[in-house]
Design an enzyme around this catalytic site. Structure first.
Site, PDB file in Angstrom:
ATOM      1  N   ASP A 281       0.844  -1.207   0.000  1.00 55.67           N
ATOM      2  CA  ASP A 281       0.000   0.000   0.000  1.00 55.67           C
ATOM      3  C   ASP A 281       0.876   1.253   0.000  1.00 55.67           C
ATOM      4  OD1 ASP A 281      -1.869   2.004   0.462  1.00 55.67           O
ATOM      5  OD2 ASP A 281      -2.011   1.572   2.617  1.00 55.67           O
TER       6      ASP A 281
ATOM      7  N   ASP B 134      -1.996  -1.296  -3.688  1.00 57.11           N
ATOM      8  CA  ASP B 134      -2.348  -0.573  -4.919  1.00 57.11           C
ATOM      9  C   ASP B 134      -1.310  -0.821  -6.017  1.00 57.11           C
ATOM     10  OD1 ASP B 134      -0.196   1.182  -4.096  1.00 57.11           O
ATOM     11  OD2 ASP B 134      -1.647   2.164  -2.768  1.00 57.11           O
TER      12      ASP B 134
ATOM     13  N   ASP C  41      -6.394 -11.079 -14.941  1.00 61.73           N
ATOM     14  CA  ASP C  41      -7.415 -12.016 -14.480  1.00 61.73           C
ATOM     15  C   ASP C  41      -8.737 -11.595 -15.119  1.00 61.73           C
ATOM     16  OD1 ASP C  41      -8.916 -13.828 -12.873  1.00 61.73           O
ATOM     17  OD2 ASP C  41      -7.471 -13.566 -11.243  1.00 61.73           O
TER      18      ASP C  41
ATOM     19  N   GLU D  74      -9.332 -21.286 -15.171  1.00 58.50           N
ATOM     20  CA  GLU D  74      -9.526 -21.844 -13.834  1.00 58.50           C
ATOM     21  C   GLU D  74     -10.777 -22.696 -13.846  1.00 58.50           C
ATOM     22  OE1 GLU D  74     -11.712 -20.134 -11.050  1.00 58.50           O
ATOM     23  OE2 GLU D  74     -10.678 -20.957  -9.326  1.00 58.50           O
TER      24      GLU D  74
ATOM     25  N   HIS E 254      -4.883 -17.391  -3.903  1.00 59.58           N
ATOM     26  CA  HIS E 254      -5.650 -16.550  -2.985  1.00 59.58           C
ATOM     27  C   HIS E 254      -6.919 -17.224  -2.454  1.00 59.58           C
ATOM     28  CE1 HIS E 254      -7.433 -16.315  -6.890  1.00 59.58           C
ATOM     29  NE2 HIS E 254      -8.511 -15.759  -6.386  1.00 59.58           N
ATOM     30  N   ASP E 255      -7.227 -18.431  -2.920  1.00 62.05           N
ATOM     31  CA  ASP E 255      -8.457 -19.116  -2.507  1.00 62.05           C
ATOM     32  C   ASP E 255      -8.218 -20.249  -1.506  1.00 62.05           C
ATOM     33  OD1 ASP E 255     -10.081 -17.581  -4.131  1.00 62.05           O
ATOM     34  OD2 ASP E 255     -10.008 -18.995  -5.807  1.00 62.05           O
TER      35      ASP E 255
HETATM   36  O1  ISL Z   1     -12.425 -20.670  -3.122  1.00 59.51           O
HETATM   37  C1  ISL Z   1     -12.820 -21.777  -3.341  1.00 59.51           C
HETATM   38  C2  ISL Z   1     -12.718 -22.796  -2.305  1.00 59.51           C
HETATM   39  O2  ISL Z   1     -12.078 -22.265  -1.219  1.00 59.51           O
HETATM   40  C3  ISL Z   1     -13.340 -22.167  -4.651  1.00 59.51           C
HETATM   41  O3  ISL Z   1     -14.494 -22.895  -4.567  1.00 59.51           O
HETATM   42  C4  ISL Z   1     -13.504 -20.935  -5.542  1.00 59.51           C
HETATM   43  O4  ISL Z   1     -14.675 -20.263  -5.211  1.00 59.51           O
HETATM   44  C5  ISL Z   1     -13.572 -21.354  -6.959  1.00 59.51           C
HETATM   45  O5  ISL Z   1     -12.392 -22.025  -7.242  1.00 59.51           O
HETATM   46  C6  ISL Z   1     -13.681 -20.160  -7.880  1.00 59.51           C
HETATM   47  O6  ISL Z   1     -12.730 -19.196  -7.593  1.00 59.51           O
HETATM   48  C7  ISL Z   1     -12.654 -18.058  -8.389  1.00 59.51           C
HETATM   49  O7  ISL Z   1     -13.903 -17.450  -8.614  1.00 59.51           O
HETATM   50  C8  ISL Z   1     -14.562 -16.876  -7.481  1.00 59.51           C
HETATM   51  C9  ISL Z   1     -13.638 -16.007  -6.635  1.00 59.51           C
HETATM   52  O8  ISL Z   1     -14.238 -15.748  -5.399  1.00 59.51           O
HETATM   53  C10 ISL Z   1     -12.292 -16.653  -6.413  1.00 59.51           C
HETATM   54  O9  ISL Z   1     -11.445 -15.778  -5.709  1.00 59.51           O
HETATM   55  C11 ISL Z   1     -11.759 -17.018  -7.761  1.00 59.51           C
HETATM   56  O10 ISL Z   1     -10.436 -17.483  -7.722  1.00 59.51           O
HETATM   57  C12 ISL Z   1     -15.709 -16.078  -8.027  1.00 59.51           C
HETATM   58  O11 ISL Z   1     -15.278 -15.194  -9.015  1.00 59.51           O
END
Ligand code: ISL
Length: 555
Positions: A21, A29, A98, A255, A328-329
């Site tokens: 940041d 940012d 993305d 993805e 990040h998920d």
């Molecule tokens: O995050 C998940 C499990 O912890 C997954 O089910 C995830 O929601 C899925 O892989 C889709 O992810 C992507 O699309 C989502 C977004 O929230 C995620 O950050 C992204 O990587 C909706 O756009």
């Protein structure tokens, strides 16, 4: 297989909100990324995948886009973005955007129009369904809990949202929608970006009769059979490729929840001309128990190894893989697949780095993993931000679960584990921001941070640098054949990488204890060490806890 930059390149993923940041509002940012480009370059990576930076009301941190051509002002707007792209290209770094094309934000102009009336020209940009009963059109549940349908008061019809109610699904059946999408993708290609990561691309084609899922309790199976891999998915991808992607030298990675060994190759088979790579989740959902993500189970190493072996086998000579252990998920990879206790934190993080950088496929490194950032355990649910975490929390509350137990599951499974701010140094907020960050910094930043690891020749960070150099200098680690040597073993992961000229062996001890190497089979006396995560001396008969060795056979 044909050799290209995106097969050899190493990708570094940035979650901009948590990176750096510079404006002092507690949110990362784009100028913050520019400031750190020399750091990123110093890792040896080639490509940056930038999570969404478009205009967005941030219901799902940018995965809900309200203007596909505008850069979020909070992140610095278009001027900052143009500068970023230029500064990256000046350094020889490529930029992958993305793209979130399965759904938009409900604040996108298209949806604002669409919801106005049944005969609005934008009505068919989304999926609207009447319902005579007071129930939603079918029993589909959103990824973030609750029905996937919401009734809109204006017209008394339901619209589909597989994610939050502020993320309505776009109707790709409508040729006008596809044309809009092609134009958006072309817009970014014209700007000079080098590729796209396509969010939940496996979901874009819907089963238009919207059948009930017969097994709503089995969410994974429901996704696979009802939400994903719809009847026109490959037609849409081929069309996008033919109309736009094929005109540029760019990389694409789709993805895909619901992508598995039975259908994965269809997305990336080079002859089919759809996508270059996909992210499947066979190893990432591997610990989901019968109750899903918040019902985690222990996974034997043999099962984990099998995912890598099966996918390599499926794709070899036909399509290209993506190698990743976190994003990040998901929880932090060292906390999940390694051991983040002090004794093994550094050594196991390095072992995972060796896995990432010695597999066949393009390597993806998620920000912070290069210093072994770990899961966080906030004391209260109020400290969490992620929609998915909060949705699951509310469901558990409704079910009457023991919430102190559930908080422990949140500690283990929340997506926020991967979203805590990057730990740059030991100053306030880990050097991420000089005001309160949008998500609290992991308190272990005093120990685990980039500045400390820069100074330590044997740090995780410097191990990544060395491993990246090794991969770059030995293309057999990129293209060579992969063969797992010990599929059944529950502690060691041993595999060969070779081509007609060279042969390597990777030995990884995924346990807290010493393990004997079955020596005869491997002929390790005919090898020399290339790199290891321990400081000498090495043994060819035994591996220490979490020891990782890369060895080359003498010719
Ligand atoms: O995050 C998940 C499990 O912890 C997954 O089910 C995830 O929601 C899925 O892989 C889709 O992810 C992507 O699309 C989502 C977004 O929230 C995620 O950050 C992204 O990587 C909706 O756009």
């Amino acid at each position: 297989m044909k050799k290209t930059w995106w097969k050899e390149g190493i990708v570094y993923q940035i979650y901009p909100r948590s990176f750096n940041d510079t404006s002092g509002n507690g949110i990362g940012d784009i100028p913050g990324i520019i400031e750190k480009l020399d750091y990123i370059k110093s890792l040896g990576v080639d490509i940056i995948w930038l999570c969404p930076v478009y205009e967005s009301p941030n219901d799902d941190n940018g995965y809900d886009i309200s203007d596909y051509r505008a850069i979020s002002k909070e992140f610095g707007g278009s001027e900052a973005f143009d500068r970023l792209l230029k500064e990256m290209h000046n350094r020889g770094l490529k930029l992958v955007m993305d793209l979130v094309l399965n759904h938009s934000s409900d604040e996108h102009y298209w949806f604002k129009e669409s919801r106005k009336s049944k005969d609005n020209p934008y009505r068919d940009y989304y999926f609207w369904k009447p319902s005579n009963t007071n129930n939603p059109p079918n029993n589909w549940v959103s990824f973030f809990s609750g029905s996937a349908w919401l009734k809109d008061d204006n017209t008394n019809e339901y619209f589909l949202h597989l994610f939050t109610k502020k993320q309505p699904d776009l109707n790709w059946e409508n040729p006008k929608v596809r044309k809009e999408i092609h134009d958006i993708v072309d817009f970014w290609c014209q700007k000079g970006v080098d590729g796209f990561r396509m969010d939940v691309i496996s979901l874009i084609s819907k089963q238009l009769d919207f059948p009930n899922t017969p097994y709503p309790e089995d969410y994974g199976k429901t996704i696979k059979n009802y939400y994903a891999n719809g009847p026109r998915i490959h037609e849409y991808l081929r069309e996008l490729n033919e109309k736009v992607l094929s005109k540029y030298d760019i990389m694409t990675v789709g993805e895909g929840p619901g992508i598995d060994l039975s259908n994965g190759l269809d997305y990336v088979d080079e002859e089919r001309k759809e996508l270059n790579m996909i992210f499947h989740f066979d190893h990432m959902f591997i610990d989901n128990g019968p109750g899903g993500k918040y019902d985690p189970i222990d996974v034997p190493l043999s099962k984990f190894k099998k995912v890598f072996s099966d996918w390599d086998d499926k794709l070899k000579n036909k399509g290209w893989g993506s190698i990743f252990l976190g994003n990040h998920d998901f929880s932090r990879m060292v906390s999940r697949f390694g051991n983040d206790n002090k004794a093994y934190h550094s050594i196991s993080a390095k072992l995972l780095a060796m896995l990432l950088l010695t597999m066949r496929g393009t390597t993806y490194i998620y920000q912070g993993d290069e210093i072994g950032m770990t899961n966080v355990a906030y004391p209260s649910i109020d400290d969490y931000n992620d929609v998915e975490t909060l949705g699951s929390w509310n469901e558990a509350l409704k079910r009457g679960e023991d919430m102190s137990k559930f908080l422990k599951l949140v500690h283990r499974q929340s997506r926020d584990n991967a979203r805590t701010p990057i730990q740059w140094n030991t100053t306030k907020n880990g050097g991420f921001s000089n005001s309160d960050p949008w998500l609290k910094v992991n308190p272990n930043y005093l120990d685990i941070n980039i500045e400390n690891q820069e100074k330590d020749e044997n740090s995780i960070l410097n191990f990544y640098r060395k491993m990246i150099t090794v991969r770059k200098e030995n293309k057999v680690l990129v293209y060579g054949d992969y063969e797992c040597i010990n599929e059944e073993d529950e502690n060691l992961f041993i595999y060969r990488r070779r081509d007609s000229e060279e042969s390597y062996i990777v030995l990884l001890n995924f346990s807290d204890s010493y393990q004997t190497i079955e020596h005869n089979k491997l002929n390790l006396d005919a090898t020399q060490i290339v790199i290891s995560n321990y400081i000498e001396p090495y043994s060819t008969t035994q591996l220490r806890p979490w020891e990782a060795q890369l060895r080359r056979y003498y010719n």
